[in-house]
Design a protein around this motif. Structure first.
Motif, short mmCIF file in Angstrom:
data_model
loop_
_atom_site.label_atom_id
_atom_site.label_comp_id
_atom_site.label_asym_id
_atom_site.label_seq_id
_atom_site.Cartn_x
_atom_site.Cartn_y
_atom_site.Cartn_z
N MET A 1 15.72 -9.87 -13.20
CA MET A 1 15.53 -8.48 -12.93
C MET A 1 16.52 -8.08 -11.84
SD MET A 1 12.09 -6.46 -11.73
CE MET A 1 11.11 -7.55 -12.68
N VAL A 2 17.21 -6.98 -12.07
CA VAL A 2 18.18 -6.48 -11.11
C VAL A 2 17.93 -4.99 -10.92
CG1 VAL A 2 20.64 -6.09 -10.68
CG2 VAL A 2 19.92 -8.17 -11.84
N PHE A 3 17.79 -4.55 -9.65
CA PHE A 3 17.67 -3.13 -9.34
C PHE A 3 19.00 -2.66 -8.79
CE2 PHE A 3 12.94 -3.93 -8.35
CZ PHE A 3 12.59 -3.73 -9.67
N VAL A 4 19.45 -1.50 -9.26
CA VAL A 4 20.76 -0.99 -8.90
C VAL A 4 20.62 0.43 -8.34
CG1 VAL A 4 23.06 -0.41 -9.78
CG2 VAL A 4 21.82 -2.37 -10.71
N ASP A 5 21.26 0.69 -7.19
CA ASP A 5 21.31 2.02 -6.61
C ASP A 5 22.52 2.73 -7.21
OD1 ASP A 5 21.60 4.32 -5.09
OD2 ASP A 5 21.38 3.31 -3.16
N LEU A 6 22.27 3.71 -8.07
CA LEU A 6 23.34 4.40 -8.78
C LEU A 6 24.06 5.42 -7.91
CD1 LEU A 6 21.50 5.03 -12.17
CD2 LEU A 6 22.99 3.12 -11.55
N GLU A 7 23.48 5.75 -6.74
CA GLU A 7 24.08 6.76 -5.88
C GLU A 7 24.70 6.18 -4.62
OE1 GLU A 7 21.22 9.84 -5.23
OE2 GLU A 7 20.86 10.10 -7.36
N ALA A 8 24.78 4.87 -4.51
CA ALA A 8 25.33 4.23 -3.31
C ALA A 8 26.79 4.62 -3.12
CB ALA A 8 25.20 2.72 -3.42
N ARG A 9 27.21 4.72 -1.87
CA ARG A 9 28.58 5.11 -1.55
C ARG A 9 29.39 3.94 -1.00
NH1 ARG A 9 28.42 8.79 -4.70
NH2 ARG A 9 27.43 10.73 -4.18
N TYR A 10 28.74 2.94 -0.42
CA TYR A 10 29.43 1.81 0.21
C TYR A 10 29.23 0.57 -0.63
CZ TYR A 10 30.68 -1.78 3.54
OH TYR A 10 31.26 -2.85 4.15
N PHE A 11 30.33 -0.09 -1.03
CA PHE A 11 30.22 -1.22 -1.93
C PHE A 11 30.94 -2.48 -1.46
CE2 PHE A 11 30.01 2.63 -4.52
CZ PHE A 11 28.80 2.44 -5.14
N LEU A 12 31.89 -2.36 -0.54
CA LEU A 12 32.75 -3.47 -0.15
C LEU A 12 31.94 -4.71 0.24
CD1 LEU A 12 35.56 -4.56 0.40
CD2 LEU A 12 35.42 -3.58 2.68
N GLY A 13 32.22 -5.84 -0.39
CA GLY A 13 31.58 -7.10 -0.08
C GLY A 13 30.18 -7.24 -0.64
N LEU A 14 29.70 -6.22 -1.32
CA LEU A 14 28.34 -6.26 -1.86
C LEU A 14 28.37 -6.59 -3.34
CD1 LEU A 14 26.97 -3.06 -0.12
CD2 LEU A 14 26.70 -5.43 0.61
N CYS A 15 27.21 -6.96 -3.85
CA CYS A 15 27.09 -7.20 -5.29
C CYS A 15 26.94 -5.85 -5.98
CB CYS A 15 25.90 -8.08 -5.58
SG CYS A 15 26.15 -9.77 -4.99
N VAL A 16 27.65 -5.71 -7.07
CA VAL A 16 27.68 -4.45 -7.78
C VAL A 16 27.53 -4.70 -9.28
CG1 VAL A 16 29.14 -3.29 -6.08
CG2 VAL A 16 30.21 -4.52 -7.96
N GLY A 62 26.91 0.90 -9.84
CA GLY A 62 26.09 1.02 -8.65
C GLY A 62 26.01 -0.27 -7.86
N LYS A 63 25.36 -0.19 -6.70
CA LYS A 63 25.19 -1.32 -5.80
C LYS A 63 23.86 -2.01 -6.12
CE LYS A 63 23.70 -0.58 -1.61
NZ LYS A 63 23.54 -0.23 -0.20
N VAL A 64 23.88 -3.33 -6.19
CA VAL A 64 22.68 -4.11 -6.44
C VAL A 64 21.86 -4.12 -5.15
CG1 VAL A 64 21.75 -6.38 -7.00
CG2 VAL A 64 23.76 -5.51 -8.21
N ILE A 65 20.59 -3.70 -5.24
CA ILE A 65 19.72 -3.66 -4.07
C ILE A 65 18.59 -4.68 -4.14
CG2 ILE A 65 20.28 -1.30 -3.45
CD1 ILE A 65 17.70 -0.42 -4.86
N PHE A 66 18.41 -5.31 -5.32
CA PHE A 66 17.37 -6.33 -5.45
C PHE A 66 17.65 -7.18 -6.67
CE2 PHE A 66 13.48 -7.81 -7.49
CZ PHE A 66 12.90 -8.54 -6.49
N THR A 67 17.47 -8.48 -6.56
CA THR A 67 17.49 -9.38 -7.71
C THR A 67 16.27 -10.27 -7.60
OG1 THR A 67 18.82 -11.06 -6.63
CG2 THR A 67 20.00 -9.40 -7.89
N GLY A 68 15.66 -10.58 -8.71
CA GLY A 68 14.50 -11.44 -8.69
C GLY A 68 14.01 -11.72 -10.09
N LYS A 69 12.97 -12.52 -10.17
CA LYS A 69 12.40 -12.89 -11.46
C LYS A 69 11.11 -12.14 -11.68
CE LYS A 69 14.23 -17.54 -11.76
NZ LYS A 69 13.90 -18.95 -11.94
N SER A 70 10.88 -11.76 -12.92
CA SER A 70 9.63 -11.13 -13.30
C SER A 70 8.59 -12.22 -13.54
CB SER A 70 9.84 -10.31 -14.56
OG SER A 70 8.64 -9.73 -14.97
N LEU A 71 7.39 -12.01 -13.08
CA LEU A 71 6.33 -13.01 -13.26
C LEU A 71 5.66 -12.90 -14.59
CD1 LEU A 71 4.71 -12.89 -9.74
CD2 LEU A 71 6.34 -14.54 -10.62
#
Length: 71
Positions: A1-16, A62-71
Motif C-alpha cells: 500500500m502506498v499513499f501519495v500526496d498529489l499536491e506536494a511541492r517539494y520532492f528532492l531526495g524523497l520517494c515519488v 506526487g510525493k510518497v507519504i506512507f508505505t505499508g502492508k494491508s492486514l
C-alpha cells in the motif's frame, strides 16, 4: 500500500511516484537532482539499473507519504 500526496511541492531526495510518458506506466523511486541532472534511484537494491536518468520522458505524480502492508 502506498499513499501519495498529489499536491506536494517539494520532492528532492524523497520517494515519488513518476508516470513514464512513453508507456503510460507509473513507478515508485527516489528523486535525486545533481546540478542540472535528474535521476530516479531504485528502491530495490537488486534492481539492475540503480540510477535512471530522467530525460523529460516522465511526469511527476506526487510525493510518497506512507508505505505499508494491508492486514
Amino acid at each position: 500500500m502506498v499513499f501519495v500526496d498529489l499536491e506536494a511541492r517539494y520532492f528532492l531526495g524523497l520517494c515519488v511516484v513518476i508516470r513514464l510518458d512513453d508507456d503510460n506506466q507509473a513507478t515508485f523511486k527516489q528523486l535525486i537532482i545533481e546540478g542540472a541532472h535528474k535521476f530516479l534511484k531504485a528502491a530495490n537494491p537488486n534492481w539492475p539499473e540503480q540510477l535512471i536518468p530522467i530525460n523529460g520522458n516522465c511526469t511527476l505524480v506526487g510525493k510518497v507519504i506512507f508505505t505499508g502492508k494491508s492486514l
